[in-house]
Design a protein around this motif. Structure first.
Motif, short mmCIF file in Angstrom:
data_model
loop_
_atom_site.label_atom_id
_atom_site.label_comp_id
_atom_site.label_asym_id
_atom_site.label_seq_id
_atom_site.Cartn_x
_atom_site.Cartn_y
_atom_site.Cartn_z
N ASN A 1 1.74 0.91 5.73
CA ASN A 1 0.83 1.86 6.27
C ASN A 1 -0.58 1.82 5.58
N CYS B 1 0.80 -1.07 -0.01
CA CYS B 1 -0.01 -0.01 -0.08
C CYS B 1 0.94 1.14 -0.14
N THR B 2 1.79 1.23 -0.99
CA THR B 2 2.99 2.29 -0.91
C THR B 2 2.24 3.96 -1.20
N ALA C 1 -7.51 5.34 0.38
CA ALA C 1 -6.29 5.15 1.17
C ALA C 1 -6.46 5.54 2.68
N CYS D 1 6.25 7.22 -0.41
CA CYS D 1 7.21 7.74 0.55
C CYS D 1 7.86 6.76 1.65
N1 GLN Z 1 2.36 4.49 2.21
C1 GLN Z 1 2.03 5.69 1.93
C2 GLN Z 1 1.96 6.82 3.08
O1 GLN Z 1 2.14 6.24 4.08
C3 GLN Z 1 0.28 5.46 1.57
C4 GLN Z 1 -0.65 5.10 2.67
C5 GLN Z 1 -2.02 4.56 2.31
O2 GLN Z 1 -2.36 4.85 1.06
N2 GLN Z 1 -2.79 4.10 3.16
O3 GLN Z 1 1.69 7.77 2.99
#
Ligand code: GLN
Length: 297
Positions: free
Chosen positions: A201, A134-135, A225, A139
């Motif tokens: 995340n 879930c990048t 997200a 970042c």
């Molecule tokens: N990994 C990304 C961040 O921490 C996006 C996380 C998400 O979309 N939940 O900002």
């Protein structure tokens, strides 16, 4: 203020800043003064020092985008979307609507990985392989590739996230070190691949709570997200269950969590067979990251 592109005889930098601050305050923006400054700095290309030297001077040109950007921020679009970038771990990330804005809280996760994995691998020449699930903007995974030197795989279901993380991989000159996979959780990954470290995340807000979030987040950031479904734990359940098959023996998982998930998420990891499960707090003192080790089996 004139909306025109031409020079203004009376509009000094100081007045522009004061007017922008007032409009942002009226629009209910927290940190209005700071945001007004960032908008001024970026739009006019003026440093803090320049500003103090020239604040009573009139800019040669007021770019048309000055008014447009101010309007967007008054409509409560996050500053990072208005500017098109933000800083994370001291690195610059391109961001646009459709990906989550990188948060300072998330630096807690990155710092923990750098420290703990650095200590585990002192003097080792092995190149750790790491997955960022879930990048979003990329970042987490990209800053770990840049600052830790790991070989990194980024994965996301959102086409916009794939697009933005590609831009950021290029911007940070990480094409050789980072691969990007598009798909639903682990489905997108090359079969048989194993990672020493998995970080994520994931979306973790309870669906019902989303309506109460700050306007910037609720109306502008992608639901996809944020939404962790009914109890906020949907993705942690999936990650706890599926991650072990993708970890090398003794592999580690690091998950960002919500401030009130410091018991539920560790319990899910333990139930899935992870050991040494610990929680770290962010700078505000809230539970923020969970780490677990998947033992040799
Ligand atoms: N990994 C990304 C961040 O921490 C996006 C996380 C998400 O979309 N939940 O900002």
């Amino acid at each position: 203020m004139s909306k025109a592109d031409g020079p203004s005889k009376t509009m000094t930098y100081e007045k522009l800043l004061a007017q922008a601050t007032d409009r942002l305050i009226m629009a209910g923006v927290t940190d209005a003064q700071l945001d007004a400054w960032y908008l001024l700095e970026d739009t006019f290309g003026i440093s803090r020092a320049d500003y103090f030297l020239k604040k009573r001077e009139c800019p040669e040109l007021i770019p048309g985008c000055w008014e447009d950007r101010l309007k967007l921020r008054c409509d409560r679009m996050p500053l990072a979307y208005v500017l098109g970038y933000t800083e994370f771990m001291g690195l610059r990330f391109h961001v646009e609507p459709g990906v989550l804005v990188p948060r300072q809280d998330t630096e807690t996760l990155v710092e923990w990985v750098l420290k703990a994995e650095g200590e585990l691998n002192v003097g080792s020449t092995t190149n750790l392989s790491l997955l960022d699930m879930c990048t979003g903007s990329g970042c987490i995974g990209l800053s770990l590739a840049k600052l830790g030197g790991y070989s990194v795989t980024l994965s996301d279901l959102s086409p916009r996230a794939i697009h933005v993380s590609r831009i950021n991989r290029g911007g940070l000159d990480l094409e050789e070190q980072v691969e990007i996979c598009h798909g639903d959780l682990f489905e997108a990954l090359p079969e048989g691949k194993r990672f020493d470290v998995i970080v994520s995340n994931p979306p973790y807000i309870e669906t019902a709570v989303i309506e109460d979030l700050q306007e910037e987040v609720r109306d502008h950031e992608p639901r996809m997200a944020l939404d962790g479904m009914e109890d906020g734990l949907f993705f942690y359940r999936k990650l706890a269950k599926e991650a072990p098959q993708w970890l090398t023996p003794g592999g580690r998982i690091y998950l960002e969590i919500g401030y009130d998930q410091g018991e539920s998420v560790p319990a899910l990891l333990q139930a899935a067979g992870f050991v040494d499960v610990t929680v770290k707090k962010d700078l505000a003192g809230n539970d923020r990251v969970v780490r677990g080790v998947y033992p040799h089996v």
